[in-house]
Enzyme design. Structure first.
Site, PDB file in Angstrom:
ATOM      1  N   ASP A  81      41.937  46.226  42.902  1.00 54.01           N
ATOM      2  CA  ASP A  81      40.605  45.630  42.789  1.00 54.01           C
ATOM      3  C   ASP A  81      39.543  46.598  43.272  1.00 54.01           C
ATOM      4  O   ASP A  81      39.694  47.228  44.328  1.00 54.01           O
ATOM      5  CB  ASP A  81      40.525  44.385  43.690  1.00 54.01           C
ATOM      6  CG  ASP A  81      40.439  43.100  42.899  1.00 54.01           C
ATOM      7  OD1 ASP A  81      40.081  43.138  41.711  1.00 54.01           O
ATOM      8  OD2 ASP A  81      40.731  42.048  43.494  1.00 54.01           O
ATOM      9  N   GLU A 112      34.866  42.659  38.816  1.00 46.96           N
ATOM     10  CA  GLU A 112      34.319  41.339  38.494  1.00 46.96           C
ATOM     11  C   GLU A 112      33.032  41.448  37.682  1.00 46.96           C
ATOM     12  O   GLU A 112      32.190  42.302  37.961  1.00 46.96           O
ATOM     13  CB  GLU A 112      34.042  40.566  39.791  1.00 46.96           C
ATOM     14  CG  GLU A 112      35.311  40.241  40.556  1.00 46.96           C
ATOM     15  CD  GLU A 112      35.061  39.427  41.822  1.00 46.96           C
ATOM     16  OE1 GLU A 112      33.928  38.933  42.043  1.00 46.96           O
ATOM     17  OE2 GLU A 112      36.033  39.286  42.600  1.00 46.96           O
ATOM     18  N   GLU A 179      39.144  33.124  36.049  1.00 54.71           N
ATOM     19  CA  GLU A 179      39.411  32.370  37.284  1.00 54.71           C
ATOM     20  C   GLU A 179      38.586  31.087  37.324  1.00 54.71           C
ATOM     21  O   GLU A 179      37.360  31.107  37.157  1.00 54.71           O
ATOM     22  CB  GLU A 179      39.089  33.240  38.505  1.00 54.71           C
ATOM     23  CG  GLU A 179      39.305  32.488  39.822  1.00 54.71           C
ATOM     24  CD  GLU A 179      39.421  33.351  41.054  1.00 54.71           C
ATOM     25  OE1 GLU A 179      39.360  34.594  40.950  1.00 54.71           O
ATOM     26  OE2 GLU A 179      39.592  32.770  42.146  1.00 54.71           O
TER      27      GLU A 179
END
Ligand code: KIV
Length: 262
Positions: A81, A112, A179
């Site tokens: 990440d 993200e 998500e």
């Protein structure tokens, strides 16, 4: 597993399994299974360090955890990440951060969102760094949501998530995590995309599923969202083992003669 295997899995309709991992010992155990990919998630900030959000994860912290996981699972497809803001300071800073994670042994990075850093995704992909997107509930944006909340519930928000997924695909992302969005929306995005979707709290229509390892093992005693099925009663098994150890020390049955050097 590789980036091309991810795309092949989508074409062939085989489901992808991914788990998070932050350390060497668990990485070795995961490497001995058929799990398709390991995510060194910035959820490490919460799961390993007990922070209230992922915001405190840094590139250096992610590097250390990535190195540990890769040492334990050298043949696995490990994705790291990119932590909070590491990809929001322009392509140069993002390349530096991704370079740290890739040289730590990651085979891909995940970041993200997409709006505002389209150039970053494009630049990373052009530089030979496979990029996994992450849409829907983006934990690094927790404060702008006012808490960890399901996203994409109204028509406009759902449309926006679909648009972002298309954009990620067109910029070269090889997969996208969805998500905490409604199952119908995740299915629609999955159908529209050529790249695989990996769901967490996004229903059964995605091309794969990811869970935080500690949730999957039932180790998280005070966080039980409905999507995080515990596949093991880990917390109680560990408590029982610790109680057993304590009792064995107290009643002097541990260590036994065969557990001692003579
Ligand atoms: O950091 C993480 O664990 C993640 C998963 C929830 C997908 O991003």
């Amino acid at each position: 597993m590789s980036v091309t295997d991810f795309l092949k899995a989508k074409e062939q309709g085989s489901r992808l399994s991914m788990v998070t991992c932050y350390d060497y010992t668990f990485a070795r155990l995961i490497a001995g299974t058929a799990i398709d990919a390991i995510l060194v998630g910035d959820s490490a900030a919460m799961v390993v360090y007990g922070q209230p959000s992922t915001l405190s994860a840094t590139v250096d912290l992610m590097r250390l955890h990535t190195e540990a996981v890769v040492r334990g699972a050298p043949a696995s497809f490990v994705i790291a990440d990119m932590p909070f803001l590491s990809f929001r300071k322009g392509p140069h800073a993002a390349l530096e951060a991704a370079g740290v994670l890739m040289t730590a042994g990651a085979r891909a990075v995940k970041l993200e969102g997409i709006d505002g850093h389209e150039d970053v995704v494009k630049r990373l992909v052009e530089s030979g760094i496979p990029v996994m997107g992450h849409l829907g509930m983006q934990p690094q944006s927790v404060h702008s949501y006012g808490g960890f909340r399901v996203q994409g519930k109204d028509a406009g928000a759902a449309e926006d998530i679909s648009r972002q997924a298309d954009l990620l695909q067109s910029l070269g992302a090889f997969a996208v995590v969805l998500e905490c969005i409604p199952a119908w929306l995740a299915s629609k995005v999955t159908t529209n995309l050529k790249i695989p979707t990996i769901g967490i709290g996004a229903g059964n229509g995605c091309d794969g599923q990811v869970l935080v390892l500690q949730d999957l093992l039932g180790l998280n005693i005070d966080f039980k969202p409905k999507f995080a099925r515990p596949f093991l009663d880990g917390a109680n098994l560990i408590a029982a083992a610790l109680t057993d150890f304590h009792q064995s020390v107290s009643d002097r049955t541990f260590p036994a003669p065969e557990e001692s050097y003579l």
